[in-house]
Scaffold this active site. Structure first.
Site, PDB file in Angstrom:
ATOM      1  N   SER A   1       8.377  32.218 -49.443  1.00  0.00           N
ATOM      2  CA  SER A   1       7.822  33.513 -49.857  1.00  0.00           C
ATOM      3  C   SER A   1       8.871  34.486 -50.393  1.00  0.00           C
ATOM      4  CB  SER A   1       7.106  34.178 -48.681  1.00  0.00           C
ATOM      5  OG  SER A   1       6.016  33.405 -48.263  1.00  0.00           O
TER       6      SER A   1
ATOM      7  N   ASP B   1      -1.011  32.840 -44.434  1.00  0.00           N
ATOM      8  CA  ASP B   1       0.088  31.875 -44.330  1.00  0.00           C
ATOM      9  C   ASP B   1       0.328  31.446 -42.885  1.00  0.00           C
ATOM     10  OD1 ASP B   1       2.599  30.658 -45.557  1.00  0.00           O
ATOM     11  OD2 ASP B   1       3.523  32.045 -44.131  1.00  0.00           O
TER      12      ASP B   1
ATOM     13  N   ASP C   1       1.542  33.710 -53.318  1.00  0.00           N
ATOM     14  CA  ASP C   1       2.937  33.374 -53.612  1.00  0.00           C
ATOM     15  C   ASP C   1       3.153  31.864 -53.672  1.00  0.00           C
ATOM     16  OD1 ASP C   1       2.360  33.276 -50.913  1.00  0.00           O
ATOM     17  OD2 ASP C   1       4.157  34.345 -50.271  1.00  0.00           O
TER      18      ASP C   1
ATOM     19  N   THR D   1       7.847  39.065 -48.086  1.00  0.00           N
ATOM     20  CA  THR D   1       7.093  39.550 -49.253  1.00  0.00           C
ATOM     21  C   THR D   1       7.191  41.073 -49.398  1.00  0.00           C
ATOM     22  OG1 THR D   1       5.634  37.657 -48.959  1.00  0.00           O
ATOM     23  CG2 THR D   1       4.862  39.398 -50.427  1.00  0.00           C
TER      24      THR D   1
ATOM     25  N   PHE E   1       2.260  49.540 -36.904  1.00  0.00           N
ATOM     26  CA  PHE E   1       1.114  49.499 -36.003  1.00  0.00           C
ATOM     27  C   PHE E   1       1.217  48.439 -34.911  1.00  0.00           C
ATOM     28  CE2 PHE E   1      -0.003  50.988 -40.215  1.00  0.00           C
ATOM     29  CZ  PHE E   1      -0.546  52.224 -39.932  1.00  0.00           C
TER      30      PHE E   1
HETATM   31 ZN   LIG Z   1       4.840  30.457 -44.914  1.00  0.00          ZN
END
Ligand SMILES: [Zn+2]
Length: 470
Positions: free
Chosen positions: A88, A301, A342, A151, A253
């Site tokens: 990623s 993912d 991605d 990312t 959060f």
């Molecule tokens: Zn991954």
């Protein structure tokens, strides 16, 4: 004609009648929103479409997710410069900087080795988000992972190693050379102002006590807040309702990644990705010169890596809701929306299940008349099998005879082989892996007609730049 296409057709007709003067640029975008479903390969989109349809009482196959109605689609080649099946960090860097690079690095060119601080300092890449800030646009990023994960990090950081999320992972030598961890970079922006809004999980990377920083007294968020009155920190979904217009906002959060949607507790204070997206768009919409926003559905993912397709599909469903939320808030005459992944995963939808067969269930085939059989089909070993499964990962079947597969949202789907590879820290990881086939890119709004054919992933950067008219 569906609603989106109607909007687009009307917009095109109006632009056609208006005979714009050369000074006008009706094709350029004021705003760009890049949605990244991390690991959301085409097989995941297909299964999530069926899952979402079935959760609405439909057979499922005929259903479409919001972004599947976009008029422009391309296939995207995802490889990293040094890896056939990508990670990623390298793929997000390709999209954000226009340059394909090595796996594992954040906004660093392939000339530098992974993990080389000196190499990274000599070979930085400039992300689109930074250029956007320099041109006066507002910039935001929201994710369901740690905000310092690969990312989202490409929106604001440079790092030769994606795992340098806190200073715990850097040596004193690397620090002395001038390299900084990713959490530090978010809270110490070069231009003072920094990102207009950045929200996700990962509070632990910013604090020492109960977190991951070397100094037990460290609190990067408190330091960041103290440095300017124009900053605001939020840590609950409720807090999103009171964002101050014009403030620079950080929202964290959860200690690490935010909860899988499938595991959310009824009393959670974590917002859903759609709520984060709505809050970010509303906040950025005050920018007079437009904005850039990245929205990552980051845990699709993770659901796949642990071999749980149900988790990944629920995450994809929530990601599609975030896209719907954006569509309801923006003007498609001035906002380009891109939705992509991605990379893909070693995830399949297989067998010959009958129409409307539960997507997370056992395969029930049709009989010779084409009508559904009364019971699930069995393999040569006499044991039933599921439609969804993996080529590798924790669901690998080692027992003989093969156990009956788990089904439903919480199940670990069976896999063919375990794959054990080594993490950066040297520990073994037998997670399910990414896969190397192309992913889809869906687009609507000004500049979206450039989204066609089979393209290299770094072309997404060019498409965004061209849409802005840069
Ligand atoms: Zn991954």
């Amino acid at each position: 004609m569906n609603k989106l296409l109607t909007i687009l057709a009307v917009a095109t007709a109006v632009a056609g009648c208006a005979s714009p003067t050369p000074a006008e640029k009706p094709q350029s975008a004021r705003n760009v929103i890049l949605f990244i479903g991390d690991g959301m390969g085409v097989s995941t989109v297909t299964a999530a479409r069926i899952f979402d349809g079935q959760s609405r009482g439909l057979a499922g196959e005929e259903h479409v997710l919001a972004f599947e109605e976009f008029p422009n689609v391309a296939l995207v080649k995802t490889y990293n410069t040094n890896q056939q099946v990508p990670d990623s960090a390298g793929t997000a860097t390709a999209m954000m900087t226009g340059t394909k690079t090595r796996a594992g690095v954040i906004n660093v060119s392939p000339d530098a080795a992974r993990g080389s601080c000196a190499g990274a300092l000599e070979n930085p890449l400039v992300p689109l988000s930074r250029t956007a800030k320099e041109r006066g646009l507002a910039v935001g990023v929201v994710t369901t992972t740690r905000l310092t994960h690969a990312t989202p990090a490409t929106v604001y950081a440079n790092s030769p190693e994606r795992d340098w999320e806190s200073d715990k992972y850097l040596s004193d030598e690397q620090w002395a050379l001038g390299c900084r961890d990713i959490a530090w970079q978010l809270t110490h922006p070069d231009d003072e102002a920094g990102l207009d809004i950045a929200m996700g999980g990962g509070r632990g990377e910013f604090v020492g006590a109960g977190g991951n920083r070397k100094d037990p007294a460290a609190d990067l968020i408190a330091d960041w807040l103290a440095a300017s009155p124009d900053r605001q920190f939020v840590d609950t979904a409720e807090g999103l309702k009171s964002l101050r217009p014009g403030a620079n906002v950080i929202g964290l959060f959860s200690r690490s990644h935010m909860s899988y949607v499938a595991r959310r507790k009824p009393d959670t204070t974590q917002p859903m990705l759609a709520e984060l997206t709505a809050a970010a768009i509303d906040h950025l919409a005050g920018s007079p010169d437009g904005y850039f926003l990245m929205v990552e559905g980051g845990r699709i993912d993770h659901g796949h890596h642990i071999g749980k397709p149900g988790y990944a599909l629920v995450e994809t469903q929530a990601f599609a809701r975030a896209v719907e939320t954006a569509l309801a808030r923006v003007d498609l005459d001035d906002t380009l929306i891109l939705v992509t992944a991605d990379h893909s995963h070693a995830f399949t939808l297989a067998g010959y299940p009958t129409r409307g067969n539960p997507i997370l269930g056992l395969v029930v085939e049709n009989d010779r008349r084409g009508e559904p059989n009364p019971s699930p089909s069995v393999d040569a070993d006499g044991v039933p099998y599921t439609s969804v499964g993996y080529a590798n990962g924790p669901g690998a079947v080692r027992q003989v005879p093969r156990p009956e597969p788990e089904t439903g949202v919480y199940s670990v789907a069976q896999a063919l082989v375990p794959v054990v590879h080594t993490r950066v820290d040297g520990s073994p990881d037998n997670g399910e892996t990414h896969s190397g086939e192309d992913v889809a890119l869906y687009a609507i709004g000004p500049g979206s007609d450039a989204v066609r054919g089979v393209i290299e992933q770094n072309r997404i950067f060019d498409i965004m730049r061209a849409a802005y008219g840069w």
